[in-house]
Design an enzyme around this catalytic site. Structure first.
Site, PDB file in Angstrom:
ATOM      1  N   SER A 126      -8.736  12.293 -40.632  1.00  0.00           N
ATOM      2  CA  SER A 126      -8.063  11.530 -41.381  1.00  0.00           C
ATOM      3  C   SER A 126      -8.653  10.234 -42.095  1.00  0.00           C
ATOM      4  CB  SER A 126      -6.685  11.207 -40.850  1.00  0.00           C
ATOM      5  OG  SER A 126      -5.965  12.538 -40.727  1.00  0.00           O
ATOM      6  N   GLU A 127      -8.504  10.214 -43.509  1.00  0.00           N
ATOM      7  CA  GLU A 127      -8.780   8.780 -44.027  1.00  0.00           C
ATOM      8  C   GLU A 127      -7.836   8.172 -45.052  1.00  0.00           C
ATOM      9  OE1 GLU A 127     -13.647  10.168 -44.415  1.00  0.00           O
ATOM     10  OE2 GLU A 127     -12.507   9.803 -46.137  1.00  0.00           O
ATOM     11  N   GLY A 131      -5.711  12.996 -45.746  1.00  0.00           N
ATOM     12  CA  GLY A 131      -4.977  13.328 -44.780  1.00  0.00           C
ATOM     13  C   GLY A 131      -4.866  14.846 -44.611  1.00  0.00           C
ATOM     14  N   TRP A 156      -5.672   6.493 -38.571  1.00  0.00           N
ATOM     15  CA  TRP A 156      -4.652   7.226 -37.757  1.00  0.00           C
ATOM     16  C   TRP A 156      -5.262   7.939 -36.711  1.00  0.00           C
ATOM     17  CZ3 TRP A 156      -0.831   5.042 -40.175  1.00  0.00           C
ATOM     18  CH2 TRP A 156      -0.553   5.190 -41.500  1.00  0.00           C
ATOM     19  N   GLY A 242      -5.822  22.603 -31.606  1.00  0.00           N
ATOM     20  CA  GLY A 242      -5.107  21.670 -31.342  1.00  0.00           C
ATOM     21  C   GLY A 242      -3.713  21.736 -31.633  1.00  0.00           C
ATOM     22  N   GLY A 340      27.209   6.943 -27.529  1.00  0.00           N
ATOM     23  CA  GLY A 340      26.787   5.493 -27.892  1.00  0.00           C
ATOM     24  C   GLY A 340      25.573   5.231 -26.794  1.00  0.00           C
ATOM     25  N   GLU A 363      -2.003  16.437 -36.963  1.00  0.00           N
ATOM     26  CA  GLU A 363      -2.806  17.767 -36.861  1.00  0.00           C
ATOM     27  C   GLU A 363      -2.119  18.643 -37.746  1.00  0.00           C
ATOM     28  OE1 GLU A 363      -4.214  19.016 -32.928  1.00  0.00           O
ATOM     29  OE2 GLU A 363      -4.210  17.160 -32.127  1.00  0.00           O
ATOM     30  N   GLY A 364      -2.015  18.284 -38.976  1.00  0.00           N
ATOM     31  CA  GLY A 364      -1.299  19.214 -40.282  1.00  0.00           C
ATOM     32  C   GLY A 364       0.048  19.281 -40.151  1.00  0.00           C
ATOM     33  N   THR A 365       0.712  18.363 -41.383  1.00  0.00           N
ATOM     34  CA  THR A 365       1.923  18.410 -41.399  1.00  0.00           C
ATOM     35  C   THR A 365       2.666  20.093 -41.517  1.00  0.00           C
ATOM     36  OG1 THR A 365       1.837  18.783 -43.713  1.00  0.00           O
ATOM     37  CG2 THR A 365       1.628  16.413 -42.904  1.00  0.00           C
TER      38      THR A 365
END
Length: 379
Positions: A126-127, A131, A156, A242, A340, A363-365
């Protein structure tokens, strides 16, 4: 597929569960709050063989199958998803990638130490502007004859600060598009390599997520993985495996939330009886358990296909897509079961809920998984 686990599988599962309960559970809340990397716990995971589970024993690995990996990932992720993502990256992306596609020299130099957890690795794809669109690599690796000159920024990156070995995906020949991309092994001590800021994340807070900068970093040609231009195919191949790891992580987050919820519902009383005796809570637990079991079967199916050398891209994408949604659904319901108390850190489920979200992104949306699945269907 045989759904019966072998004695070896059960032994791996029990060892991972025991480690998670004894070594990861104490202090997990504090590590999350302080964003403290579980360095000592990762070292012990390496000693137990969890950092190179599928690596051939001749390279110091465990020689286990992918189903064993799924089982161990689930148990570790029930307690500490920050530790399990470190385990996943080292196993699925770094160790498997080098063993599958690296040279014998690369395996002897790097894999033998990665498999034992003596050192850990990172995968750098990723950059800032690349992405989901992994073909748009701005990081360059210019061919200089006997070496590449690496320049660019990666974002990331899991294990960004604690790794000794980084697999970096970079563009060598822009005119060739994705066919001009290479995968390079970069050592931490390389001149011109700088670890950037640590991200302040919503979840998996004790895992290290950093940006990385490369300025005229010399990478010898022998550190390229595969033939010239193989980098994009390498990245897509390791990500297929992955996804099994991240699907198993999502499965573990969900099953951990169910275990905490069941325990709480058996102890907490309302209107004169334990929560677990109320039908409304019973229905929630039943739905959670059913979703988890379906996710588990998808994870094991994709692992089984991989172990038998059959195509598994579609199944691993399905497993990640479904299991990550289950993780979100189940952890949300777990907080509701706790009422709560679910909203405070002491009861763990709020952390699991925060951790779950990232499984739909890295690792991929989920959207990318749908693209992968649909393409496989169209084939």
């Amino acid at each position: 597929m045989n759904f019966t686990l072998t004695e070896e599988h059960l032994a791996v599962q029990e060892a991972a569960r025991e480690f998670a309960q004894k070594e990861l559970l104490p202090g997990v809340i504090e590590r999350d709050e302080e964003q403290r990397f579980p360095k000592e716990q990762i070292r012990k995971m390496g000693e137990l063989g969890f950092m190179g589970m599928m690596v051939d024993p001749k390279y110091n690995g465990g020689g286990m199958d992918t189903k064993s990996y799924v089982l161990a990932m689930e148990e570790i992720s029930k307690i500490d998803a920050s530790a399990s993502v470190c385990m996943s990256v080292n196993n699925s992306l770094v160790c498997w990638g080098i063993e599958q596609y690296g040279t014998e020299e690369q395996k002897e130099k790097y894999l033998t130490r990665l498999a034992t957890g003596e050192i850990i690795g990172a995968f750098c794809l990723s950059e800032p502007e690349a992405g989901s669109d992994a073909t748009s690599q701005k990081t360059t690796a210019i061919d200089k004859g006997d070496h590449y000159l690496l320049n660019g920024t990666k974002n990331w990156i899991t294990n960004g600060n604690s790794s000794s070995v980084y697999i970096v995906i970079a563009q060598t020949d822009p005119e060739k598009g994705y066919k001009g991309i290479n995968a390079l092994i970069v050592e931490r001590e390389s001149e011109g390599f700088v670890v950037g800021k640590k991200e302040n994340k919503m979840g998996i807070r004790s895992s290290e997520t950093h940006s990385l900068m490369f300025t005229d970093v010399k990478i010898p040609k022998e550190n390229r993985i595969g033939e010239d231009g193989f980098g994009f195919k390498f990245a897509m191949s390791v990500l297929n495996g992955g996804r099994i790891g991240i699907a198993s992580q999502a499965l573990g987050i969900a099953s951990g939330a169910l275990e905490f919820s069941l325990q709480y519902a058996q102890e907490r009383k309302a209107f004169g009886k334990e929560l677990v005796q109320h039908q409304g809570i019973q229905f929630k637990l039943a739905d959670m358990a059913t979703q988890i079991e379906a996710a588990r079967l998808l994870c094991l199916q994709s692992a089984d296909l991989k172990d038998r050398g059959l195509p598994y891209a579609k199944q691993s994408a399905m497993a990640k897509l479904f299991a990550s949604q289950v993780a979100m659904d189940v952890t949300t319901e777990a907080v509701q079961v706790h009422g709560g108390y679910g909203y405070v850190k002491e009861y763990h489920v709020e952390r699991l809920m925060r951790d779950a979200k990232i499984t739909q992104i890295y690792e991929g949306t989920s959207e990318i998984q749908k693209i992968v699945i649909s393409r496989e269907l169209i084939k």
